[in-house]
Design a protein around this motif. Structure first.
Motif, PDB file in Angstrom:
ATOM      1  N   ASP A  38       0.838  -1.206   0.000  1.00 26.11           N
ATOM      2  CA  ASP A  38       0.000   0.000   0.000  1.00 26.11           C
ATOM      3  C   ASP A  38       0.873   1.257   0.000  1.00 26.11           C
ATOM      4  O   ASP A  38       0.618   2.210  -0.743  1.00 26.11           O
ATOM      5  CB  ASP A  38      -0.946   0.001   1.206  1.00 26.11           C
ATOM      6  CG  ASP A  38      -2.038  -1.055   1.102  1.00 26.11           C
ATOM      7  OD1 ASP A  38      -2.346  -1.474  -0.040  1.00 26.11           O
ATOM      8  OD2 ASP A  38      -2.570  -1.476   2.150  1.00 26.11           O
ATOM      9  N   LYS A  39       1.904   1.252   0.839  1.00 30.59           N
ATOM     10  CA  LYS A  39       2.813   2.398   0.879  1.00 30.59           C
ATOM     11  C   LYS A  39       3.583   2.529  -0.428  1.00 30.59           C
ATOM     12  O   LYS A  39       3.805   3.647  -0.932  1.00 30.59           O
ATOM     13  CB  LYS A  39       3.792   2.256   2.048  1.00 30.59           C
ATOM     14  CG  LYS A  39       3.199   2.553   3.420  1.00 30.59           C
ATOM     15  CD  LYS A  39       4.292   2.569   4.472  1.00 30.59           C
ATOM     16  CE  LYS A  39       3.727   2.950   5.845  1.00 30.59           C
ATOM     17  NZ  LYS A  39       4.801   2.978   6.877  1.00 30.59           N
ATOM     18  N   LEU A  40       4.001   1.399  -0.978  1.00 30.13           N
ATOM     19  CA  LEU A  40       4.738   1.445  -2.237  1.00 30.13           C
ATOM     20  C   LEU A  40       3.840   1.892  -3.387  1.00 30.13           C
ATOM     21  O   LEU A  40       4.311   2.539  -4.330  1.00 30.13           O
ATOM     22  CB  LEU A  40       5.367   0.081  -2.542  1.00 30.13           C
ATOM     23  CG  LEU A  40       6.515  -0.333  -1.616  1.00 30.13           C
ATOM     24  CD1 LEU A  40       7.014  -1.732  -1.964  1.00 30.13           C
ATOM     25  CD2 LEU A  40       7.668   0.667  -1.696  1.00 30.13           C
ATOM     26  N   MET A  41       2.543   1.573  -3.294  1.00 31.01           N
ATOM     27  CA  MET A  41       1.623   2.060  -4.317  1.00 31.01           C
ATOM     28  C   MET A  41       1.496   3.581  -4.233  1.00 31.01           C
ATOM     29  O   MET A  41       1.358   4.256  -5.267  1.00 31.01           O
ATOM     30  CB  MET A  41       0.256   1.387  -4.186  1.00 31.01           C
ATOM     31  CG  MET A  41      -0.769   1.866  -5.224  1.00 31.01           C
ATOM     32  SD  MET A  41      -0.201   1.734  -6.961  1.00 31.01           S
ATOM     33  CE  MET A  41      -0.653   0.026  -7.311  1.00 31.01           C
ATOM     34  N   GLU A  42       1.587   4.126  -3.029  1.00 34.35           N
ATOM     35  CA  GLU A  42       1.588   5.590  -2.885  1.00 34.35           C
ATOM     36  C   GLU A  42       2.815   6.193  -3.574  1.00 34.35           C
ATOM     37  O   GLU A  42       2.732   7.246  -4.208  1.00 34.35           O
ATOM     38  CB  GLU A  42       1.569   5.976  -1.407  1.00 34.35           C
ATOM     39  CG  GLU A  42       0.249   5.707  -0.699  1.00 34.35           C
ATOM     40  CD  GLU A  42       0.301   6.127   0.762  1.00 34.35           C
ATOM     41  OE1 GLU A  42       1.193   6.932   1.126  1.00 34.35           O
ATOM     42  OE2 GLU A  42      -0.544   5.654   1.544  1.00 34.35           O
ATOM     43  N   VAL A  43       3.947   5.518  -3.440  1.00 34.39           N
ATOM     44  CA  VAL A  43       5.166   5.951  -4.127  1.00 34.39           C
ATOM     45  C   VAL A  43       4.953   5.915  -5.638  1.00 34.39           C
ATOM     46  O   VAL A  43       5.294   6.869  -6.362  1.00 34.39           O
ATOM     47  CB  VAL A  43       6.364   5.057  -3.736  1.00 34.39           C
ATOM     48  CG1 VAL A  43       7.589   5.371  -4.601  1.00 34.39           C
ATOM     49  CG2 VAL A  43       6.685   5.207  -2.265  1.00 34.39           C
ATOM     50  N   ALA A  44       4.374   4.800  -6.109  1.00 32.71           N
ATOM     51  CA  ALA A  44       4.134   4.632  -7.545  1.00 32.71           C
ATOM     52  C   ALA A  44       3.175   5.688  -8.069  1.00 32.71           C
ATOM     53  O   ALA A  44       3.372   6.243  -9.162  1.00 32.71           O
ATOM     54  CB  ALA A  44       3.599   3.230  -7.812  1.00 32.71           C
ATOM     55  N   GLU A  45       2.133   5.960  -7.309  1.00 28.00           N
ATOM     56  CA  GLU A  45       1.147   6.964  -7.742  1.00 28.00           C
ATOM     57  C   GLU A  45       1.766   8.359  -7.784  1.00 28.00           C
ATOM     58  O   GLU A  45       1.516   9.144  -8.715  1.00 28.00           O
ATOM     59  CB  GLU A  45      -0.067   6.944  -6.805  1.00 28.00           C
ATOM     60  CG  GLU A  45      -0.942   5.702  -7.005  1.00 28.00           C
ATOM     61  CD  GLU A  45      -2.001   5.548  -5.917  1.00 28.00           C
ATOM     62  OE1 GLU A  45      -1.904   6.264  -4.890  1.00 28.00           O
ATOM     63  OE2 GLU A  45      -2.908   4.705  -6.100  1.00 28.00           O
ATOM     64  N   ALA A  46       2.610   8.681  -6.794  1.00 30.62           N
ATOM     65  CA  ALA A  46       3.290   9.976  -6.791  1.00 30.62           C
ATOM     66  C   ALA A  46       4.252  10.085  -7.978  1.00 30.62           C
ATOM     67  O   ALA A  46       4.406  11.158  -8.574  1.00 30.62           O
ATOM     68  CB  ALA A  46       4.035  10.181  -5.475  1.00 30.62           C
ATOM     69  N   SER A  47       4.875   8.961  -8.312  1.00 32.40           N
ATOM     70  CA  SER A  47       5.794   8.937  -9.458  1.00 32.40           C
ATOM     71  C   SER A  47       5.075   9.236 -10.764  1.00 32.40           C
ATOM     72  O   SER A  47       5.679   9.769 -11.706  1.00 32.40           O
ATOM     73  CB  SER A  47       6.489   7.573  -9.564  1.00 32.40           C
ATOM     74  OG  SER A  47       7.184   7.251  -8.378  1.00 32.40           O
ATOM     75  N   CYS A  48       3.803   8.871 -10.813  1.00 31.65           N
ATOM     76  CA  CYS A  48       3.012   9.026 -12.038  1.00 31.65           C
ATOM     77  C   CYS A  48       2.101  10.253 -12.008  1.00 31.65           C
ATOM     78  O   CYS A  48       1.197  10.377 -12.851  1.00 31.65           O
ATOM     79  CB  CYS A  48       2.163   7.776 -12.272  1.00 31.65           C
ATOM     80  SG  CYS A  48       3.125   6.285 -12.578  1.00 31.65           S
ATOM     81  N   ALA A  49       2.327  11.144 -11.066  1.00 33.19           N
ATOM     82  CA  ALA A  49       1.492  12.347 -10.957  1.00 33.19           C
ATOM     83  C   ALA A  49       1.538  13.151 -12.251  1.00 33.19           C
ATOM     84  O   ALA A  49       2.510  13.078 -13.015  1.00 33.19           O
ATOM     85  CB  ALA A  49       1.952  13.202  -9.783  1.00 33.19           C
ATOM     86  N   GLU A  50       0.499  13.917 -12.483  1.00 29.92           N
ATOM     87  CA  GLU A  50       0.437  14.749 -13.686  1.00 29.92           C
ATOM     88  C   GLU A  50       1.631  15.701 -13.721  1.00 29.92           C
ATOM     89  O   GLU A  50       1.975  16.331 -12.727  1.00 29.92           O
ATOM     90  CB  GLU A  50      -0.862  15.562 -13.695  1.00 29.92           C
ATOM     91  CG  GLU A  50      -1.060  16.376 -14.961  1.00 29.92           C
ATOM     92  CD  GLU A  50      -2.368  17.142 -14.965  1.00 29.92           C
ATOM     93  OE1 GLU A  50      -2.562  17.962 -15.880  1.00 29.92           O
ATOM     94  OE2 GLU A  50      -3.199  16.923 -14.052  1.00 29.92           O
ATOM     95  N   GLY A  51       2.270  15.766 -14.873  1.00 33.17           N
ATOM     96  CA  GLY A  51       3.420  16.641 -15.036  1.00 33.17           C
ATOM     97  C   GLY A  51       4.746  16.012 -14.666  1.00 33.17           C
ATOM     98  O   GLY A  51       5.806  16.612 -14.897  1.00 33.17           O
ATOM     99  N   GLU A  52       4.735  14.800 -14.086  1.00 31.49           N
ATOM    100  CA  GLU A  52       5.990  14.139 -13.722  1.00 31.49           C
ATOM    101  C   GLU A  52       6.744  13.698 -14.989  1.00 31.49           C
ATOM    102  O   GLU A  52       6.157  13.390 -16.016  1.00 31.49           O
ATOM    103  CB  GLU A  52       5.753  12.932 -12.819  1.00 31.49           C
ATOM    104  CG  GLU A  52       5.850  13.239 -11.340  1.00 31.49           C
ATOM    105  CD  GLU A  52       7.245  13.657 -10.896  1.00 31.49           C
ATOM    106  OE1 GLU A  52       8.189  13.639 -11.718  1.00 31.49           O
ATOM    107  OE2 GLU A  52       7.391  14.023  -9.720  1.00 31.49           O
ATOM    108  N   THR A  53       8.064  13.618 -14.858  1.00 34.69           N
ATOM    109  CA  THR A  53       8.904  13.282 -16.017  1.00 34.69           C
ATOM    110  C   THR A  53       8.785  11.824 -16.431  1.00 34.69           C
ATOM    111  O   THR A  53       9.273  11.453 -17.505  1.00 34.69           O
ATOM    112  CB  THR A  53      10.380  13.601 -15.707  1.00 34.69           C
ATOM    113  OG1 THR A  53      10.778  12.904 -14.512  1.00 34.69           O
ATOM    114  CG2 THR A  53      10.569  15.096 -15.503  1.00 34.69           C
ATOM    115  N   ILE A  54       8.109  10.999 -15.627  1.00 33.54           N
ATOM    116  CA  ILE A  54       7.919   9.596 -16.009  1.00 33.54           C
ATOM    117  C   ILE A  54       7.105   9.495 -17.293  1.00 33.54           C
ATOM    118  O   ILE A  54       7.212   8.518 -18.048  1.00 33.54           O
ATOM    119  CB  ILE A  54       7.243   8.802 -14.864  1.00 33.54           C
ATOM    120  CG1 ILE A  54       7.558   7.309 -14.982  1.00 33.54           C
ATOM    121  CG2 ILE A  54       5.721   9.051 -14.809  1.00 33.54           C
ATOM    122  CD1 ILE A  54       7.291   6.522 -13.712  1.00 33.54           C
TER     123      ILE A  54
END
Length: 361
Positions: free
Chosen positions: A320-336
């Motif tokens: 669950d915590k790692l999914m929060e990391v993943a979701e933050a990584s994919c936030a709008e405007g992120e370089t991913i």
């Protein structure tokens, strides 16, 4: 899309080069404000003062206190205005350097950046990170031009803790792989256009230099010594990585770094240490060949960069915590989203867990 490459006007590197700072700065102006914190002032203040006196440059020193914040920038700008300076010089770590960039930008003066560590590629960039006085992130200041000059005294940098140089290697490690991904996707870089072949070549040279000289440089730095390997790694960490990321593009590795800031267990890590794991995760995400992944893993292990979540202080795998990391990584405007395929939080979570297992072997 136009191809664009940006860089500092002049980059100077060498052992004890700070002894010549007066002559290097003089063409930009003869009235200089140098800002540094108390520790750095004690370390290099006498050298800088003597060099400026010999070059006929009028030097004023001002102590940087606390954070690269609006109040601190304004306080030091008042000193610059009172002294009527022609040039702003920042000496020290990232927050001092970003403060110098900000003062120069708002005062419309040239700026000289003098890092005393090689822990990130930020010194060459047209960017400053502004914090609140309490140390929380506030904003990015996008500056229209790169620093007029960057001076790297490799003897001083070799005397800094080895972990800082290694962290810089972690930051630089992502440069080639993010540039490669960005080149395939065709997305715009931080320079505002498509990457030039020269910027991509510098990004690749950055990686090749790390693999060739990273371990040798770490061993020398452990002894507080500078040699050819240290010189090469300082250039890779600072100039090659700096031009590479700004003019060739960022992708998944730095976005995953940003996501990892969600984990309290990772707050003690330096920027480059988190980027190193972000790089491994990006390689898994793009299904890179195992030979390439193993080369990166071997490099990280040899110099002491983290290769798994446990290395970063995460003792319990909580999806669950790692999914929060993943979701933050994919936030709008992120370089991913510069990756050459659609990236979702589920894919990032899978890549992190896989990279963690590979890095634990």
């Amino acid at each position: 899309m136009d191809k664009i490459i940006i860089s500092p006007s002049k980059y100077i590197q060498g052992a004890n080069v700070l002894e010549s700072i007066g002559e290097y700065v003089k063409p930009l102006g003869t009235k200089v404000l140098a800002i540094a914190d108390g520790f750095v002032t004690d370390l290099v203040g006498a050298t800088v003062t003597k060099s400026c006196e010999e070059a006929g440059v009028e030097l004023s020193m001002a102590e940087f206190v606390g954070e690269c914040s609006r109040p601190e920038i304004e306080r030091l700008m008042e000193i610059a205005n009172e002294k009527g300076v022609d040039v702003v010089v920042g000496i020290g770590g990232g927050k001092t350097l970003d403060t110098a960039k900000s003062i120069a930008f708002y005062s419309k003066k040239p700026v000289v950046i003098v890092p005393t560590i090689a822990s990130t590629d930020a010194p060459t960039s047209a960017l400053a990170v502004i914090y609140t006085p309490e140390g929380e992130f506030a904003e990015y200041l996008m500056i229209p031009s790169n620093p007029n000059m960057v001076i790297m005294d490799t003897q001083i940098i070799a005397g800094a803790p080895t972990r800082l140089l290694v962290s810089g290697m972690g930051d630089a490690l992502s440069t080639y792989f993010e540039a490669r991904a960005n080149g395939i996707s065709g997305k715009s870089t931080m320079a505002g256009g498509a990457p030039t072949r020269s910027a991509q070549a510098l990004a690749k040279l950055c990686y090749e230099t790390l693999i060739a000289d990273g371990l040798k440089a770490k061993i020398a730095c452990d002894q507080n010594l500078s040699n050819t390997a240290v010189e090469n790694i300082i250039e890779a960490n600072t100039y090659l990585s700096g031009i590479g990321f700004e003019s060739s593009g960022l992708a998944a590795a730095h976005a995953i770094h940003n996501g990892l800031t969600k984990l309290e267990e990772c707050h003690h890590l330096y920027h480059g240490e988190k980027v190193a794991f972000g790089t491994l995760t990006q390689l898994v995400l793009e299904n890179a060949p195992m030979a390439e992944i193993n080369e990166v893993l071997d490099f990280c292990k040899s110099v002491g960069l983290p290769t798994n979540l446990k290395d970063m202080g995460v003792t319990e795998i909580n999806r669950d915590k790692l999914m929060e990391v993943a979701e933050a990584s994919c936030a709008e405007g992120e370089t991913i989203h510069n990756m050459p395929f659609e990236v979702t939080p589920a894919l990032v979570l899978a890549a992190m867990l896989t990279a963690n297992e590979l890095g634990s072997m």
